[in-house]
Scaffold this motif. Structure first.
Motif, short mmCIF file in Angstrom:
data_model
loop_
_atom_site.label_atom_id
_atom_site.label_comp_id
_atom_site.label_asym_id
_atom_site.label_seq_id
_atom_site.Cartn_x
_atom_site.Cartn_y
_atom_site.Cartn_z
N LYS A 293 0.81 -1.19 0.08
CA LYS A 293 0.00 -0.02 0.51
C LYS A 293 0.90 1.26 0.22
N GLU A 294 0.54 2.23 -0.51
CA GLU A 294 1.02 3.61 -0.43
C GLU A 294 -0.19 5.23 -0.34
N ILE A 295 -0.63 5.40 0.83
CA ILE A 295 -1.09 6.18 0.58
C ILE A 295 -0.50 7.73 0.91
N VAL A 296 -1.00 8.27 0.48
CA VAL A 296 -0.62 10.41 0.05
C VAL A 296 -2.05 10.83 0.74
N LYS A 297 -1.82 11.36 1.67
CA LYS A 297 -3.26 12.12 2.62
C LYS A 297 -3.14 13.14 2.15
N ASN A 298 -4.31 14.41 2.10
CA ASN A 298 -4.42 15.91 2.25
C ASN A 298 -2.83 16.21 1.24
N GLY A 299 -2.50 15.10 -0.08
CA GLY A 299 -1.62 16.08 -0.62
C GLY A 299 -1.69 15.58 -2.19
N PHE A 300 -0.13 16.15 -3.07
CA PHE A 300 -0.05 15.22 -4.40
C PHE A 300 0.23 14.36 -4.29
N LYS A 301 0.04 13.58 -5.66
CA LYS A 301 1.50 13.00 -6.47
C LYS A 301 1.84 13.11 -7.29
N THR A 302 2.90 13.14 -8.12
CA THR A 302 2.98 13.31 -9.70
C THR A 302 4.41 12.06 -9.91
N THR A 303 4.80 11.41 -10.99
CA THR A 303 5.02 10.09 -11.36
C THR A 303 5.01 11.19 -13.32
N SER A 304 6.77 11.34 -12.95
CA SER A 304 7.36 11.76 -14.47
C SER A 304 7.93 10.96 -14.72
N VAL A 305 8.17 10.18 -15.58
CA VAL A 305 9.19 8.92 -16.00
C VAL A 305 9.53 9.84 -17.57
N ASP A 306 10.74 9.45 -18.30
CA ASP A 306 11.21 10.20 -19.60
C ASP A 306 10.78 8.95 -20.95
N HIS A 307 10.90 7.77 -20.01
CA HIS A 307 10.99 6.61 -21.25
C HIS A 307 9.40 6.03 -20.81
N THR A 308 9.81 4.99 -21.32
CA THR A 308 8.18 3.56 -21.30
C THR A 308 7.91 3.29 -19.79
N VAL A 309 6.94 3.70 -19.23
CA VAL A 309 6.25 2.92 -18.55
C VAL A 309 5.39 1.69 -19.13
N THR A 310 5.39 0.64 -17.86
CA THR A 310 4.91 -0.93 -18.47
C THR A 310 4.39 -1.25 -17.15
N ASN A 311 3.10 -1.06 -16.66
CA ASN A 311 2.54 -1.83 -15.92
C ASN A 311 2.12 -3.65 -16.18
N ILE A 312 2.48 -4.44 -15.45
CA ILE A 312 1.48 -5.41 -15.84
C ILE A 312 0.94 -5.62 -14.11
N PHE A 313 -0.68 -7.01 -14.82
CA PHE A 313 -1.02 -7.50 -13.83
C PHE A 313 -1.80 -8.61 -13.68
N GLY A 314 -1.60 -9.33 -13.13
CA GLY A 314 -1.90 -10.59 -13.25
C GLY A 314 -3.00 -11.30 -12.73
N GLU A 315 -3.73 -10.68 -11.88
CA GLU A 315 -5.27 -10.69 -12.12
C GLU A 315 -5.58 -9.28 -11.81
N LYS A 316 -6.90 -9.26 -11.53
CA LYS A 316 -7.90 -7.88 -11.30
C LYS A 316 -6.89 -6.32 -11.48
N PHE A 317 -7.39 -5.77 -11.92
CA PHE A 317 -7.15 -4.31 -11.09
C PHE A 317 -8.27 -3.09 -11.23
N ASN A 318 -8.74 -2.84 -9.85
CA ASN A 318 -9.36 -2.12 -9.63
C ASN A 318 -8.44 -0.33 -9.66
N GLU A 319 -9.57 0.53 -9.75
CA GLU A 319 -9.26 1.79 -10.23
C GLU A 319 -10.15 2.33 -9.60
N HIS A 320 -9.85 3.14 -8.35
CA HIS A 320 -11.12 4.08 -7.98
C HIS A 320 -10.96 5.52 -7.19
#
Length: 684
Positions: A310-337
């Motif tokens: 888990k990663e929790i960011v409370k009362n703030g912002f989160k920024t991810t900056s990647v210059d090149h390719t981003v790959t996300n691999i999920f073995g089972e379900k992917f839930n986004e809320h």
């Protein structure tokens, strides 16, 4: 009663130890006694001398190996004692040793000298010279024609102990040690300032040393191994530990560490940490992580499917900056809320590949705007369901197979009347217009720049300071650069704060610009008679009516031409603090300021600043000094404990209210100093 010791006379002797290799290992020595034994070794060889017992002090019980054993005498040592058999004189007892000033080396061919030869080769001069007294002693340079008292105890000009030179030489290899997110530090210079007879020294034959120094204001404890490993506690209670080999710290139980200020750890090679149970980290402030290479994070979840990350960011912002390719691999379900609005900006092509069913559920209205062509292709059926389907803003229903068409026509040959010539039945839910209709233009893509990292912070700092030949590593430069950004954000001109201070060499170290080691001589120091450039003030010395009580000690390399207002403030501080002040940096000309790495707008260049050495001081004494400075009217305060050179000092000026740590920014200020600085009105 005449045969009891003391009842049959008491016979004293002085003599020289010629053998300490007691076969019984009881610490006995063979002594040639003056007036009782001849120096002719043919008549009385060393091996014929009686073994003398050695009296121990009251801190050694002479039992079960307790206390200090064996006694420390060497061949050639002068001793005093008595014979417990006053008539036979064959049972000597040594009660002490006698120091002196040897004026020649020993001769092993005669008695009353160390019989051990410096060489076994009869053709060499060393064959006829005793091993002791050494001339000189390798570990200390101690030689003949000087007191037998240790050089460290005497601290006489011209008789410097070799250990001090060795430590100073090696200390120069451990300066400017980089610190992640902070300014570099250095191994502190030795705090040795002993005065006779207050330094109590024990030195072994091979060069191991213990010092218990009671010199006023410079009280120290020092233990030194001949290889250079040592620990030293200075007069301020500050402890330096140096291990020239490997170090091991083994705790069978729990280990507890508290650091009241900053904690800096620099590892030149790999750093491996293995925690067999839970690992808890709490950071109440900011956390910065810079990885120059690759980063791999593996979460094994204990080998079970119930584990999590888990990663929790409370009362703030989160920024991810990647210059090149981003790959996300999920073995089972992917839930986004996502509980609020979503904005996605794609500046190039977007492709989605879905292996099975794709379903979108939209509770409220939804709009798709396409700037050019929109193709919707299906290999089989397309189903569109809705209360109304409107194409091109149509108002009339779309015709379908089997809808009624032109029902007004009569059959031929009857009336011959013509019908409406229109489709008379159509869909009530699907409507088609004849015009292209109006369209809201798609919102332009909002491009967001990638977050950047300064890949060459050294050049950035060189440019900021206007010093193209500034010598520092990227870690140090990044800390200074980040600190400058903090000051700018808080409305402070960073060019007035000293981020590369090292005390101009008065406390050791070398210039970060020229590389020159030791004190950097000001132009005035090099030519006191005729130099007059730069400062508008006279030297703050007694000849000009200043510093009459000598409360300020300007080191010889400095230029004391400071503003008299600053000088009087410093004298007042010395009075309140209860000690004279040693100044390692005062007025600087523009060229000298550049030579020592001073800030562009350094207050030293205006005669408004001085750097005060505070070696051998406790944390409490430093805080008291800061309080005295604030009360006296000091405005600018920079703390360096220690600086990159290893010196401990405080920069003080009357050029505007601000404070900073060793990087030239409040960001690097020491935790132990912040509460006091804040209470005195400085913004921390």
């Amino acid at each position: 009663m005449e045969n009891f010791q003391g009842q049959d006379g008491f016979v004293w002797f002085t003599g020289v130890v010629e053998d300490r290799n007691d076969p019984t290992k009881l610490g006995r020595v063979r002594v040639r006694c003056v007036g009782y034994h001849t120096d002719n070794k043919t008549k009385i060889p060393t091996e014929d001398l009686p073994w003398a017992w050695v009296m121990q002090n009251i801190h050694t019980p002479s039992m079960a190996g307790w206390g200090d054993t064996p006694g420390f005498m060497v061949e050639g040592t002068w001793v005093v004692g008595f014979f417990r058999d006053a008539e036979s004189l064959q049972e000597p007892i040594v009660i002490g040793t006698l120091p002196g000033v040897p004026n020649q080396a020993g001769n092993p061919n005669f008695g009353f000298h160390d019989p051990n030869r410096r060489s076994d080769d009869e053709s060499k001069p060393e064959y006829n010279i005793s091993k002791y007294p050494p001339t000189p002693l390798t570990s200390s340079d101690h030689g003949i024609n000087e007191s037998d008292m240790n050089r460290l105890a005497r601290n006489e000009t011209g008789f410097n102990h070799k250990m001090l030179t060795t430590k100073a030489t090696d200390q120069a290899n451990y300066i400017n040690i980089p610190v992640a997110g902070g300014t570099p530090f250095a191994e502190p210079a030795s705090a040795y300032q002993a005065e006779y007879p207050y330094n109590h020294v024990m030195e072994s034959e091979s060069g191991h040393i213990k010092e218990y120094d009671d010199t006023e204001d410079n009280e120290r404890i020092h233990e030194y191994h001949r290889t250079g490993t040592f620990y030293e506690i200075d007069g301020g209670g500050n402890r330096t530990v140096k291990i020239v080999g490997d170090g091991y710290h083994v705790v069978a139980g729990s280990d507890h560490l508290f650091v009241g200020g900053n904690c800096n750890i620099t590892v030149e090679s790999n750093c491996n940490m293995y925690v067999k149970k839970d690992w808890n980290i709490q950071v109440d402030g900011d956390m910065n992580l810079l990885v120059q290479g690759n980063k791999t994070e593996q979460v094994m979840c204990g080998g079970t499917n119930e584990g999590f990350s888990k990663e929790i960011v409370k009362n703030g912002f989160k920024t991810t900056s990647v210059d090149h390719t981003v790959t996300n691999i999920f073995g089972e379900k992917f839930n986004e809320h996502i509980k609020s609005d979503i904005s996605r900006n794609y500046t190039t092509k977007v492709q989605e590949f879905i292996g099975t069913t794709y379903e979108q559920n939209i509770v409220e209205s939804s709009t798709i705007r396409v700037g050019t062509t929109f193709d919707l292709d299906s290999g089989t059926d397309i189903t569109i369901d809705g209360t109304t389907a409107n194409i091109n803003q149509g108002t009339k229903g779309a015709a379908r197979l089997d809808d009624q068409v032109d029902t007004g026509d009569d059959p031929a040959g009857i009336s011959g009347s013509d019908g409406s010539n229109k489709i008379e039945a159509a869909s009530l839910s699907v409507k088609i217009g004849t015009n292209a209709g109006s369209m809201t233009e798609p919102t332009d893509v909002t491009e967001t720049d990638l977050l950047t990292v300064d890949l060459d912070p050294v050049t950035t700092v060189r440019s900021a300071y206007g010093l193209d030949n500034l010598n520092m590593d990227a870690v140090t430069a990044r800390a200074i650069s980040d600190g400058r950004a903090v000051e700018i954000a808080n409305g402070i001109d960073p060019d007035e704060n000293e981020g590369i201070e090292y005390g101009d060499g008065g406390g050791g170290g070398s210039s970060p610009v020229t590389g020159e080691a030791g004190p950097i001589q000001t132009e005035a120091a090099l030519n006191q008679e005729s130099y007059s450039g730069g400062s508008e003030f006279l030297p703050y010395t007694a000849i000009n009516g200043y510093n009459l009580d000598g409360k300020l000690k300007f080191l010889s390399h400095t230029d004391p031409r400071i503003n008299p207002q600053l000088g009087q403030i410093l004298e007042n501080i010395a009075e309140t603090y209860g000690s004279n002040l040693t100044i390692t940096s005062a007025y600087r000309s523009a060229s000298y300021n550049a030579k020592v790495g001073g800030a562009k707008k350094s207050k030293h260049q205006q005669g408004l600043a001085c750097d005060i050495l505070l070696n051998n001081t406790t944390k409490e004494e430093r805080l008291n000094f800061i309080k005295a400075a604030a009360a006296a009217g000091i405005q600018g305060l920079g703390l360096y404990f220690p600086s990159s050179s290893g010196a401990n000092f405080i920069h003080m000026d009357i050029g505007g209210v601000r404070q900073w740590g060793p990087s030239g920014s409040r960001r690097s200020q020491y935790g132990w100093a912040k509460p006091t600085l804040k209470s005195l009105g400085w913004f921390v």
